[in-house]
Enzyme design. Sequence first.
Site, PDB file in Angstrom:
ATOM      1  CG  ASP A  71      59.672  39.164  -2.472  1.00  0.00           C
ATOM      2  OD1 ASP A  71      60.294  38.170  -2.042  1.00  0.00           O
ATOM      3  OD2 ASP A  71      58.429  39.202  -2.571  1.00  0.00           O
TER       4      ASP A  71
HETATM    5  N1  GTP Z   1      63.761  32.049 -14.327  1.00  0.00           N
HETATM    6  C1  GTP Z   1      62.598  32.651 -13.960  1.00  0.00           C
HETATM    7  N2  GTP Z   1      62.359  32.884 -12.642  1.00  0.00           N
HETATM    8  C2  GTP Z   1      61.175  33.486 -12.333  1.00  0.00           C
HETATM    9  C3  GTP Z   1      60.212  33.835 -13.286  1.00  0.00           C
HETATM   10  N3  GTP Z   1      59.155  34.408 -12.615  1.00  0.00           N
HETATM   11  C4  GTP Z   1      59.468  34.413 -11.303  1.00  0.00           C
HETATM   12  N4  GTP Z   1      60.690  33.872 -11.131  1.00  0.00           N
HETATM   13  C5  GTP Z   1      61.462  33.717  -9.893  1.00  0.00           C
HETATM   14  O1  GTP Z   1      60.602  33.405  -8.804  1.00  0.00           O
HETATM   15  C6  GTP Z   1      61.324  33.738  -7.604  1.00  0.00           C
HETATM   16  C7  GTP Z   1      60.388  34.472  -6.664  1.00  0.00           C
HETATM   17  O2  GTP Z   1      60.802  34.220  -5.347  1.00  0.00           O
HETATM   18  P1  GTP Z   1      61.492  35.338  -4.418  1.00  0.00           P
HETATM   19  O3  GTP Z   1      61.134  34.999  -3.011  1.00  0.00           O
HETATM   20  O4  GTP Z   1      61.208  36.696  -4.922  1.00  0.00           O
HETATM   21  O5  GTP Z   1      63.055  35.148  -4.628  1.00  0.00           O
HETATM   22  P2  GTP Z   1      63.928  33.862  -4.314  1.00  0.00           P
HETATM   23  O6  GTP Z   1      64.091  33.090  -5.584  1.00  0.00           O
HETATM   24  O7  GTP Z   1      63.412  33.135  -3.119  1.00  0.00           O
HETATM   25  O8  GTP Z   1      65.354  34.483  -4.006  1.00  0.00           O
HETATM   26  P3  GTP Z   1      65.717  35.544  -2.859  1.00  0.00           P
HETATM   27  O9  GTP Z   1      65.865  36.865  -3.554  1.00  0.00           O
HETATM   28  O10 GTP Z   1      67.011  35.023  -2.289  1.00  0.00           O
HETATM   29  O11 GTP Z   1      64.584  35.539  -1.860  1.00  0.00           O
HETATM   30  C8  GTP Z   1      62.511  34.608  -8.028  1.00  0.00           C
HETATM   31  O12 GTP Z   1      63.707  33.879  -8.012  1.00  0.00           O
HETATM   32  C9  GTP Z   1      62.129  35.009  -9.431  1.00  0.00           C
HETATM   33  O13 GTP Z   1      63.267  35.315 -10.221  1.00  0.00           O
HETATM   34  C10 GTP Z   1      60.506  33.557 -14.665  1.00  0.00           C
HETATM   35  O14 GTP Z   1      59.722  33.827 -15.577  1.00  0.00           O
HETATM   36  N5  GTP Z   1      61.703  32.987 -14.948  1.00  0.00           N
END
Ligand code: GTP
Length: 194
Positions: A71
């Site tokens: 996360d």
């Molecule tokens: N491509 C990319 N994604 C980022 C970056 N910074 C943050 N993220 C993404 O922001 C999202 C944060 O949301 P989370 O709730 O942690 O994860 P999610 O995308 O909802 O996916 P789950 O693990 O299924 O919950 C993640 O997918 C991170 O990879 C970045 O610099 N580049």
Amino acid sequence: MTLILASTSPIRGTLLANAGVAYAAEAPGVDEAALKTGFAGDDAALTVALGEAKAMAVSTRRPDALVIGSDSLVSIEGRRFDKPAGRETAAEHLRFFSGKVMELTSAAVLVERGENVWSHAARARLKVRPLSEEFIDSYLEADWPEVSYCVGVFRLEGPGVQLFESIDGDHFTILGLPLLPLLVALRQRGVLAS
Ligand SMILES: Nc1nc2c(ncn2[C@@H]2O[C@H](COP(=O)(O)OP(=O)(O)OP(=O)(O)O)[C@@H](O)[C@H]2O)c(=O)[nH]1
């Protein structure tokens, strides 16, 4: 042992694949909202709790596997930000971020047979430069909806790098996965060659 990434995050999967780690991805299907109200002022504890919840959900279905949960969240001056609900919310976030220091915390958790066997959280600090309205419009015109899944409304590996004056912290942590500590843990567990 099968390694499962309990995440829908495209970049998390890409980071593992690029590192040569064989894994399968599975959506965790966890209601994160209930957890997100807790751990006031402790982003590391909240990201570990959320990563653990995601990994536990998949481990319950797949007791044979070692499951990675993860996360990421962004805080500025104690206010937490989730992924933007829409393009206007994304613009509002960027206006608030302008000129401030963003703290991005990412955690990874390993769960085996329903037990948290390892976790790690890391924080990066990103200095956001002053952002003009013209820039915010052109930035979202170019990178929305690609940044709609990204907390902090940026992809550092994409145009998002234009938001920052300076960055202090691990690149992988910022993308969403503290990869280097995770690889250490996977080697220690014999999943990867030492
Ligand atoms: N491509 C990319 N994604 C980022 C970056 N910074 C943050 N993220 C993404 O922001 C999202 C944060 O949301 P989370 O709730 O942690 O994860 P999610 O995308 O909802 O996916 P789950 O693990 O299924 O919950 C993640 O997918 C991170 O990879 C970045 O610099 N580049």
